[in-house]
Design a protein around this motif. Structure first.
Motif, PDB file in Angstrom:
ATOM      1  N   GLN A  42      44.833  30.128  52.773  1.00  0.00           N
ATOM      2  CA  GLN A  42      45.179  31.405  52.117  1.00  0.00           C
ATOM      3  C   GLN A  42      45.340  32.530  53.133  1.00  0.00           C
ATOM      4  OE1 GLN A  42      45.008  32.368  48.627  1.00  0.00           O
ATOM      5  NE2 GLN A  42      43.621  30.960  47.619  1.00  0.00           N
ATOM      6  N   GLY A  43      45.104  32.218  54.410  1.00  0.00           N
ATOM      7  CA  GLY A  43      45.206  33.234  55.458  1.00  0.00           C
ATOM      8  C   GLY A  43      44.062  34.233  55.416  1.00  0.00           C
ATOM      9  N   MET A  44      42.935  33.848  54.812  1.00  0.00           N
ATOM     10  CA  MET A  44      41.780  34.759  54.756  1.00  0.00           C
ATOM     11  C   MET A  44      40.891  34.526  55.979  1.00  0.00           C
ATOM     12  SD  MET A  44      40.792  34.538  50.764  1.00  0.00           S
ATOM     13  CE  MET A  44      41.927  35.047  49.500  1.00  0.00           C
ATOM     14  N   LYS A  45      40.111  35.586  56.318  1.00  0.00           N
ATOM     15  CA  LYS A  45      39.348  35.507  57.567  1.00  0.00           C
ATOM     16  C   LYS A  45      37.924  35.013  57.354  1.00  0.00           C
ATOM     17  CE  LYS A  45      42.099  38.513  60.335  1.00  0.00           C
ATOM     18  NZ  LYS A  45      43.146  38.585  59.271  1.00  0.00           N
ATOM     19  N   SER A  46      37.432  35.101  56.123  1.00  0.00           N
ATOM     20  CA  SER A  46      36.040  34.705  55.904  1.00  0.00           C
ATOM     21  C   SER A  46      35.847  34.188  54.488  1.00  0.00           C
ATOM     22  CB  SER A  46      35.112  35.902  56.121  1.00  0.00           C
ATOM     23  OG  SER A  46      35.341  36.836  55.078  1.00  0.00           O
ATOM     24  N   LEU A  47      34.732  33.481  54.284  1.00  0.00           N
ATOM     25  CA  LEU A  47      34.400  33.008  52.941  1.00  0.00           C
ATOM     26  C   LEU A  47      34.145  34.198  52.021  1.00  0.00           C
ATOM     27  CD1 LEU A  47      33.804  30.515  51.137  1.00  0.00           C
ATOM     28  CD2 LEU A  47      31.414  30.698  51.833  1.00  0.00           C
ATOM     29  N   ASP A  48      33.602  35.293  52.594  1.00  0.00           N
ATOM     30  CA  ASP A  48      33.337  36.482  51.762  1.00  0.00           C
ATOM     31  C   ASP A  48      34.623  37.003  51.116  1.00  0.00           C
ATOM     32  OD1 ASP A  48      30.768  36.297  52.596  1.00  0.00           O
ATOM     33  OD2 ASP A  48      30.958  37.804  54.178  1.00  0.00           O
ATOM     34  N   GLU A  49      35.712  36.937  51.880  1.00  0.00           N
ATOM     35  CA  GLU A  49      37.002  37.404  51.351  1.00  0.00           C
ATOM     36  C   GLU A  49      37.430  36.514  50.172  1.00  0.00           C
ATOM     37  OE1 GLU A  49      41.287  38.277  53.307  1.00  0.00           O
ATOM     38  OE2 GLU A  49      39.639  38.068  54.744  1.00  0.00           O
ATOM     39  N   PHE A  50      37.186  35.207  50.323  1.00  0.00           N
ATOM     40  CA  PHE A  50      37.528  34.257  49.260  1.00  0.00           C
ATOM     41  C   PHE A  50      36.645  34.512  48.033  1.00  0.00           C
ATOM     42  CE2 PHE A  50      38.089  29.479  48.158  1.00  0.00           C
ATOM     43  CZ  PHE A  50      39.367  29.685  47.646  1.00  0.00           C
ATOM     44  N   THR A  51      35.369  34.793  48.277  1.00  0.00           N
ATOM     45  CA  THR A  51      34.431  35.090  47.176  1.00  0.00           C
ATOM     46  C   THR A  51      34.922  36.305  46.396  1.00  0.00           C
ATOM     47  OG1 THR A  51      32.623  34.251  48.531  1.00  0.00           O
ATOM     48  CG2 THR A  51      31.996  35.616  46.650  1.00  0.00           C
ATOM     49  N   ALA A  52      35.350  37.334  47.128  1.00  0.00           N
ATOM     50  CA  ALA A  52      35.828  38.558  46.463  1.00  0.00           C
ATOM     51  C   ALA A  52      37.079  38.245  45.638  1.00  0.00           C
ATOM     52  CB  ALA A  52      36.128  39.633  47.509  1.00  0.00           C
ATOM     53  N   TRP A  53      37.935  37.374  46.175  1.00  0.00           N
ATOM     54  CA  TRP A  53      39.177  36.988  45.469  1.00  0.00           C
ATOM     55  C   TRP A  53      38.826  36.261  44.159  1.00  0.00           C
ATOM     56  CZ3 TRP A  53      41.493  32.025  44.661  1.00  0.00           C
ATOM     57  CH2 TRP A  53      42.828  32.052  44.272  1.00  0.00           C
ATOM     58  N   ILE A  54      37.844  35.367  44.230  1.00  0.00           N
ATOM     59  CA  ILE A  54      37.401  34.621  43.024  1.00  0.00           C
ATOM     60  C   ILE A  54      36.844  35.613  41.988  1.00  0.00           C
ATOM     61  CG2 ILE A  54      35.652  32.984  42.133  1.00  0.00           C
ATOM     62  CD1 ILE A  54      37.415  31.296  43.742  1.00  0.00           C
ATOM     63  N   LEU A  55      36.069  36.581  42.474  1.00  0.00           N
ATOM     64  CA  LEU A  55      35.457  37.544  41.556  1.00  0.00           C
ATOM     65  C   LEU A  55      36.489  38.503  40.973  1.00  0.00           C
ATOM     66  CD1 LEU A  55      32.111  38.383  43.414  1.00  0.00           C
ATOM     67  CD2 LEU A  55      32.348  37.256  41.182  1.00  0.00           C
ATOM     68  N   GLY A  56      37.621  38.611  41.669  1.00  0.00           N
ATOM     69  CA  GLY A  56      38.632  39.603  41.277  1.00  0.00           C
ATOM     70  C   GLY A  56      39.285  39.300  39.947  1.00  0.00           C
ATOM     71  N   ASN A  57      39.386  38.019  39.611  1.00  0.00           N
ATOM     72  CA  ASN A  57      40.187  37.660  38.445  1.00  0.00           C
ATOM     73  C   ASN A  57      39.834  36.234  38.013  1.00  0.00           C
ATOM     74  OD1 ASN A  57      42.330  36.896  36.775  1.00  0.00           O
ATOM     75  ND2 ASN A  57      43.703  38.326  37.821  1.00  0.00           N
ATOM     76  N   ARG A  58      39.669  36.032  36.703  1.00  0.00           N
ATOM     77  CA  ARG A  58      39.316  34.695  36.210  1.00  0.00           C
ATOM     78  C   ARG A  58      40.404  33.663  36.516  1.00  0.00           C
ATOM     79  NH1 ARG A  58      34.800  33.648  33.006  1.00  0.00           N
ATOM     80  NH2 ARG A  58      33.802  35.618  32.598  1.00  0.00           N
ATOM     81  N   SER A  59      41.652  34.114  36.541  1.00  0.00           N
ATOM     82  CA  SER A  59      42.704  33.125  36.811  1.00  0.00           C
ATOM     83  C   SER A  59      42.639  32.656  38.274  1.00  0.00           C
ATOM     84  CB  SER A  59      44.087  33.680  36.459  1.00  0.00           C
ATOM     85  OG  SER A  59      44.371  34.760  37.310  1.00  0.00           O
ATOM     86  N   ASN A  60      42.075  33.483  39.159  1.00  0.00           N
ATOM     87  CA  ASN A  60      41.881  33.010  40.539  1.00  0.00           C
ATOM     88  C   ASN A  60      40.861  31.876  40.561  1.00  0.00           C
ATOM     89  OD1 ASN A  60      43.604  35.017  41.270  1.00  0.00           O
ATOM     90  ND2 ASN A  60      42.042  36.363  42.180  1.00  0.00           N
ATOM     91  N   ALA A  61      39.805  32.007  39.751  1.00  0.00           N
ATOM     92  CA  ALA A  61      38.781  30.959  39.701  1.00  0.00           C
ATOM     93  C   ALA A  61      39.392  29.674  39.146  1.00  0.00           C
ATOM     94  CB  ALA A  61      37.611  31.416  38.822  1.00  0.00           C
ATOM     95  N   ALA A  62      40.266  29.809  38.139  1.00  0.00           N
ATOM     96  CA  ALA A  62      40.918  28.611  37.575  1.00  0.00           C
ATOM     97  C   ALA A  62      41.806  27.960  38.629  1.00  0.00           C
ATOM     98  CB  ALA A  62      41.734  28.997  36.343  1.00  0.00           C
ATOM     99  N   ALA A  63      42.506  28.796  39.412  1.00  0.00           N
ATOM    100  CA  ALA A  63      43.369  28.251  40.470  1.00  0.00           C
ATOM    101  C   ALA A  63      42.516  27.528  41.509  1.00  0.00           C
ATOM    102  CB  ALA A  63      44.160  29.380  41.132  1.00  0.00           C
ATOM    103  N   PHE A  64      41.334  28.063  41.792  1.00  0.00           N
ATOM    104  CA  PHE A  64      40.424  27.404  42.737  1.00  0.00           C
ATOM    105  C   PHE A  64      40.013  26.020  42.201  1.00  0.00           C
ATOM    106  CE2 PHE A  64      35.897  26.442  43.447  1.00  0.00           C
ATOM    107  CZ  PHE A  64      35.980  26.052  44.774  1.00  0.00           C
ATOM    108  N   LEU A  65      39.660  25.951  40.915  1.00  0.00           N
ATOM    109  CA  LEU A  65      39.253  24.668  40.323  1.00  0.00           C
ATOM    110  C   LEU A  65      40.375  23.639  40.418  1.00  0.00           C
ATOM    111  CD1 LEU A  65      37.216  25.236  37.043  1.00  0.00           C
ATOM    112  CD2 LEU A  65      36.428  24.994  39.384  1.00  0.00           C
TER     113      LEU A  65
END
Ligand SMILES: C[S@@+](CC[C@H](N)C(=O)[O-])C[C@H]1O[C@@H](n2cnc3c(N)ncnc32)[C@H](O)[C@@H]1O
Length: 270
Positions: A42-65
């Motif tokens: 995803q071109g992110m620099k840290s897991l924290d950035e990914f965590t924030a992305w997941i928290l940002g929107n439920r559809s992001n969490a679904a895309a992660f699953l």
């Protein structure tokens, strides 16, 4: 990028909150490697950035699953097991109930459920039902369409291919008559409730990602969901270590039966 435990804990909490999935029940090394791969892709620099992305929107969490799921499957996967299913397992199940209730748990895009539907329709037609369940929405969408790629159909015996699969461009589509057996639904095997009274539960190539405790718990819950005489079908590299303790009997490798009181048919075998 090597996240510390605190960062992993925050990530787990975010996935639990947004998708209801407890990542602590998956084998840590395998799962962490996959997640780090996703963060980098995803071109992110840290897991924290990914965590924030997941928290940002439920559809992001679904895309992660959907991404985390390893969906590999095919029709008639492990063909010799499907021969045993047709010649031994289903005929025995039909002695106990004329309408089979079947469940493909962790069905991915529905190849296993469609394989069973073809066998039932061709050899044992009746008002049988097959429910397929998974956490991956995209795979479930494909399962509902009954659409398969060329690699999915390569092991399909000719009698079934001719009768049940229509070529559509480079793909194949299951004939509509199979649909009457099949329904597909979202379900997390590690958290959601299970129905009961199943004649047959198939859970293959799903638990390989789970911790030993999660696997043990799941096999106990499947036992409770089977009717007496019902059968659990597992993957060809899988074994239920505590099968005897849970109560399962087995005579055919990779098929585990919940006993019927007083019936010695399977007990002394293997
Ligand atoms: C490799 S596929 C297996 C497909 C099919 N059972 C087979 O053997 O060909 C594994 C599936 O397990 C699903 N899965 C993983 N964790 C799950 C969970 N907690 N609940 C339900 N399905 C899950 C994945 O989404 C994926 O579709």
């Amino acid at each position: 990028m090597l996240p510390n435990q605190q960062q992993w804990d925050a990530f787990h909490a975010a996935v639990k909150k947004q998708a209801g999935l407890d990542l602590g029940l998956y084998k840590a090394n395998q799962m962490q490697r996959r997640i780090i791969g996703m963060v980098e892709a995803q071109g992110m620099k840290s897991l924290d950035e990914f965590t924030a992305w997941i928290l940002g929107n439920r559809s992001n969490a679904a895309a992660f699953l959907d991404k985390m799921a390893i969906n590999v499957s095919e029709l008639f996967r492990n063909p010799e097991k499907w021969v045993q299913m047709r010649t031994q397992v289903i005929p025995e199940l039909l002695q106990g109930s004329s309408k089979l209730r079947c469940w493909s748990a962790g069905c991915s895009y529905g190849a296993e459920a469609h394989t069973l539907a073809m066998i039932l329709d061709a050899h044992f037609s009746g008002s049988h039902t097959i429910v397929g369940s998974d956490i991956d929405q995209a795979a479930l969408g494909q399962a509902r369409e009954g659409r398969f790629g060329a690699t999915d159909v390569k092991g399909v015996p000719k009698e079934f291919r001719d009768k049940y699969l229509l070529q559509s461009g480079n793909d194949y589509v299951a004939r509509p008559e199979l649909k009457r057996y099949l329904t597909f639904k979202t379900q997390n095997l590690l958290a959601d409730r299970f129905d009961s009274g199943f004649d047959l539960i198939m859970c293959r190539n799903v638990v390989i990602y789970f911790t030993d405790e999660a696997k043990d718990q799941l096999y106990r819950r499947f036992y409770d969901s089977l009717r007496p005489g019902g059968v659990l079908f597992v993957g060809s590299t899988e074994r239920i270590n505590a099968s005897g303790e849970i109560g399962y009997e087995t005579s055919i490798p990779f098929f585990y039966r919940k006993p019927i009181k007083g019936d010695k048919q399977w007990r002394n075998a293997s």
